[in-house]
Design an enzyme around this catalytic site. Sequence first.
Site, PDB file in Angstrom:
ATOM      1  N   ASP A   1       0.822  -1.214   0.000  1.00 43.95           N
ATOM      2  CA  ASP A   1       0.000   0.000   0.000  1.00 43.95           C
ATOM      3  C   ASP A   1       0.858   1.267   0.000  1.00 43.95           C
ATOM      4  O   ASP A   1       1.997   1.253   0.467  1.00 43.95           O
ATOM      5  CB  ASP A   1      -0.916  -0.030   1.246  1.00 43.95           C
ATOM      6  CG  ASP A   1      -2.080   0.936   1.117  1.00 43.95           C
ATOM      7  OD1 ASP A   1      -2.371   1.376  -0.020  1.00 43.95           O
ATOM      8  OD2 ASP A   1      -2.699   1.246   2.149  1.00 43.95           O
TER       9      ASP A   1
ATOM     10  N   ARG B   1       0.140   7.811  -2.521  1.00 45.68           N
ATOM     11  CA  ARG B   1       0.713   8.855  -1.663  1.00 45.68           C
ATOM     12  C   ARG B   1       2.192   9.085  -1.985  1.00 45.68           C
ATOM     13  O   ARG B   1       2.688  10.210  -1.947  1.00 45.68           O
ATOM     14  CB  ARG B   1       0.532   8.475  -0.182  1.00 45.68           C
ATOM     15  CG  ARG B   1      -0.852   8.809   0.344  1.00 45.68           C
ATOM     16  CD  ARG B   1      -1.131   8.101   1.629  1.00 45.68           C
ATOM     17  NE  ARG B   1      -1.425   6.686   1.403  1.00 45.68           N
ATOM     18  CZ  ARG B   1      -1.468   5.774   2.357  1.00 45.68           C
ATOM     19  NH1 ARG B   1      -1.198   6.111   3.599  1.00 45.68           N
ATOM     20  NH2 ARG B   1      -1.770   4.527   2.063  1.00 45.68           N
TER      21      ARG B   1
ATOM     22  N   HIS C   1       2.331   3.473  -8.925  1.00 49.95           N
ATOM     23  CA  HIS C   1       2.109   2.042  -9.203  1.00 49.95           C
ATOM     24  C   HIS C   1       3.294   1.473  -9.986  1.00 49.95           C
ATOM     25  O   HIS C   1       3.752   0.363  -9.732  1.00 49.95           O
ATOM     26  CB  HIS C   1       0.813   1.850 -10.006  1.00 49.95           C
ATOM     27  CG  HIS C   1      -0.416   2.275  -9.246  1.00 49.95           C
ATOM     28  ND1 HIS C   1      -0.629   1.921  -7.938  1.00 49.95           N
ATOM     29  CD2 HIS C   1      -1.495   3.018  -9.617  1.00 49.95           C
ATOM     30  CE1 HIS C   1      -1.785   2.424  -7.524  1.00 49.95           C
ATOM     31  NE2 HIS C   1      -2.329   3.097  -8.523  1.00 49.95           N
TER      32      HIS C   1
ATOM     33  N   GLU D   1     -12.511  -4.442  -3.896  1.00 53.00           N
ATOM     34  CA  GLU D   1     -12.995  -3.063  -3.724  1.00 53.00           C
ATOM     35  C   GLU D   1     -12.251  -2.069  -4.622  1.00 53.00           C
ATOM     36  O   GLU D   1     -12.762  -0.981  -4.898  1.00 53.00           O
ATOM     37  CB  GLU D   1     -12.860  -2.635  -2.257  1.00 53.00           C
ATOM     38  CG  GLU D   1     -13.839  -3.309  -1.306  1.00 53.00           C
ATOM     39  CD  GLU D   1     -13.444  -4.751  -0.943  1.00 53.00           C
ATOM     40  OE1 GLU D   1     -12.260  -5.109  -1.064  1.00 53.00           O
ATOM     41  OE2 GLU D   1     -14.340  -5.525  -0.544  1.00 53.00           O
TER      42      GLU D   1
ATOM     43  N   LEU E   1      10.491 -20.593  -5.429  1.00 51.80           N
ATOM     44  CA  LEU E   1       9.618 -19.686  -4.662  1.00 51.80           C
ATOM     45  C   LEU E   1       8.256 -19.697  -5.321  1.00 51.80           C
ATOM     46  O   LEU E   1       8.143 -19.661  -6.546  1.00 51.80           O
ATOM     47  CB  LEU E   1      10.190 -18.262  -4.679  1.00 51.80           C
ATOM     48  CG  LEU E   1       9.273 -17.166  -4.119  1.00 51.80           C
ATOM     49  CD1 LEU E   1       9.202 -17.241  -2.585  1.00 51.80           C
ATOM     50  CD2 LEU E   1       9.773 -15.777  -4.523  1.00 51.80           C
TER      51      LEU E   1
ATOM     52  N   ARG F   1       2.216  -4.854   6.199  1.00 49.98           N
ATOM     53  CA  ARG F   1       1.462  -3.819   5.490  1.00 49.98           C
ATOM     54  C   ARG F   1       2.308  -2.553   5.443  1.00 49.98           C
ATOM     55  O   ARG F   1       2.796  -2.080   6.478  1.00 49.98           O
ATOM     56  CB  ARG F   1       0.121  -3.510   6.142  1.00 49.98           C
ATOM     57  CG  ARG F   1      -0.629  -2.434   5.328  1.00 49.98           C
ATOM     58  CD  ARG F   1      -2.087  -2.318   5.605  1.00 49.98           C
ATOM     59  NE  ARG F   1      -2.693  -1.422   4.613  1.00 49.98           N
ATOM     60  CZ  ARG F   1      -3.956  -1.452   4.245  1.00 49.98           C
ATOM     61  NH1 ARG F   1      -4.765  -2.334   4.755  1.00 49.98           N
ATOM     62  NH2 ARG F   1      -4.416  -0.608   3.343  1.00 49.98           N
TER      63      ARG F   1
ATOM     64  N   SER G   1      -7.955  -4.568   5.228  1.00 47.96           N
ATOM     65  CA  SER G   1      -8.580  -4.251   3.932  1.00 47.96           C
ATOM     66  C   SER G   1      -9.019  -5.505   3.172  1.00 47.96           C
ATOM     67  O   SER G   1      -8.756  -5.635   1.976  1.00 47.96           O
ATOM     68  CB  SER G   1      -7.641  -3.400   3.071  1.00 47.96           C
ATOM     69  OG  SER G   1      -7.322  -2.204   3.729  1.00 47.96           O
TER      70      SER G   1
HETATM   71  C1  IPE Z   1      -5.413  -2.563  -0.013  1.00 44.75           C
HETATM   72  O1  IPE Z   1      -5.089  -1.231  -0.234  1.00 44.75           O
HETATM   73  C2  IPE Z   1      -5.441  -3.316  -1.309  1.00 44.75           C
HETATM   74  C3  IPE Z   1      -4.164  -3.500  -1.957  1.00 44.75           C
HETATM   75  C4  IPE Z   1      -3.000  -3.145  -1.498  1.00 44.75           C
HETATM   76  C5  IPE Z   1      -4.226  -4.173  -3.225  1.00 44.75           C
HETATM   77  P1  IPE Z   1      -6.225  -0.132  -0.342  1.00 44.75           P
HETATM   78  O2  IPE Z   1      -5.513   1.171  -0.540  1.00 44.75           O
HETATM   79  O3  IPE Z   1      -7.208  -0.511  -1.381  1.00 44.75           O
HETATM   80  O4  IPE Z   1      -6.920  -0.215   1.074  1.00 44.75           O
HETATM   81  P2  IPE Z   1      -7.778   0.854   1.878  1.00 44.75           P
HETATM   82  O5  IPE Z   1      -8.847   1.344   0.947  1.00 44.75           O
HETATM   83  O6  IPE Z   1      -6.864   1.969   2.268  1.00 44.75           O
HETATM   84  O7  IPE Z   1      -8.296   0.113   3.059  1.00 44.75           O
HETATM   85  C1  IPE Z   2      -1.674   0.338  -3.349  1.00 45.96           C
HETATM   86  O1  IPE Z   2      -1.437   1.713  -3.380  1.00 45.96           O
HETATM   87  C2  IPE Z   2      -1.952  -0.220  -4.733  1.00 45.96           C
HETATM   88  C3  IPE Z   2      -3.352  -0.636  -4.945  1.00 45.96           C
HETATM   89  C4  IPE Z   2      -4.269  -0.662  -4.032  1.00 45.96           C
HETATM   90  C5  IPE Z   2      -3.705  -1.075  -6.270  1.00 45.96           C
HETATM   91  P1  IPE Z   2      -2.639   2.749  -3.351  1.00 45.96           P
HETATM   92  O2  IPE Z   2      -3.046   3.041  -4.751  1.00 45.96           O
HETATM   93  O3  IPE Z   2      -3.728   2.292  -2.456  1.00 45.96           O
HETATM   94  O4  IPE Z   2      -1.925   4.015  -2.739  1.00 45.96           O
HETATM   95  P2  IPE Z   2      -2.464   4.966  -1.601  1.00 45.96           P
HETATM   96  O5  IPE Z   2      -2.852   4.101  -0.444  1.00 45.96           O
HETATM   97  O6  IPE Z   2      -3.645   5.693  -2.180  1.00 45.96           O
HETATM   98  O7  IPE Z   2      -1.327   5.862  -1.281  1.00 45.96           O
HETATM   99 MG    MG Z   3      -4.088   2.475  -0.480  1.00 43.92          MG
END
Ligand code: IPE
Ligand code: IPE
Ligand code: MG
Length: 275
Positions: free
Chosen positions: A37, A41, A54, A84, A148, A205, A213
């Site tokens: 995650d 940001r 990404h 989601e 792996l 995480r 999540s």
């Molecule tokens: C969780 O991250 C899903 C993945 C890392 C694929 P999110 O960014 O979607 O989770 P929330 O919305 O902050 O809980």
């Molecule tokens: C995790 O990073 C990647 C996915 C959930 C696909 P985010 O896209 O959720 O990045 P933040 O949490 O908004 O920073």
């Molecule tokens: Mg996120």
Amino acid sequence: MKPISLTNTEQKDSDKQSQAQLIEQGQLPDHIAIIMDGNGRWAKSRGNLRSYGHKAGVDSVRDITEACAQLGVSYLTLYAFSTENWRRPKIEVNALMRLLASSLRKEAENLNENDIRLETIGQIDRFPDKCRRELQEVVELTKDNKRLNLCLALSYSGRWDIKEAVKKLAHQVKEGDIDPEDINDDLISCHLSTADIPDPDLIIRTSGEYRLSNFLLWQLAYSELYITETYWPDFRRKELYKAIHSFQKRERRFGKLPNNEQESKSKLHIQELTT
Ligand code: IPE
Ligand code: IPE
Ligand code: MG
């Protein structure tokens, strides 16, 4: 065994030493699961678009996969796209799909040459054809690899996983193949999408969020949690080593007493009961 090379850079001696130290000082987690995650940001803090984050996240995937393979971790499960996440703007979802397809195409041979098996869990049939085909090809290409097991959770959610298992079991009950009383933890586990994979020992995480999540809800029952403020694109092997080091210092009790007390306390308890 041939040295592993996903990142196309020679492993530094200092890194070899860090890995040797980790291996020597305690047990390694056999299965590491990661909620990757913070990409958005990370990009925003640099004044860039979310998709830039990404893309940078793929470099972390490569580095962490390589380090896990070198260490001898058997399973690495990465939460890459949740059920989601389909609710995000179309432009971001499309960018993620394109990135997934192109990364798979680029990495397929590399994964195979390094004896890494790619698997997926989740609703792959919801993905665009191109992505699905790339995925199926890499899964097929790497299916006999042993070093792996890299499992990508794609359009995955823990509740979806449990719901599907419940449906399968309900059908078996309806057909008279099993009795409701036969349903136990093992039977549920082997009807989940992770049936062939042991439960994670360590769940990491990134980006400082203290929630699951909707990741592996059933499978994480006794996994050790490690949360870091670091955003995923900055999470590289040194951060992984910190997480593993933290894991090695923990005592996993699984509801029992601490190891050094379990034996003596149970003797004491028997004494109390018999006197
Ligand atoms: C969780 O991250 C899903 C993945 C890392 C694929 P999110 O960014 O979607 O989770 P929330 O919305 O902050 O809980
Ligand atoms: C995790 O990073 C990647 C996915 C959930 C696909 P985010 O896209 O959720 O990045 P933040 O949490 O908004 O920073
Ligand atoms: Mg996120």
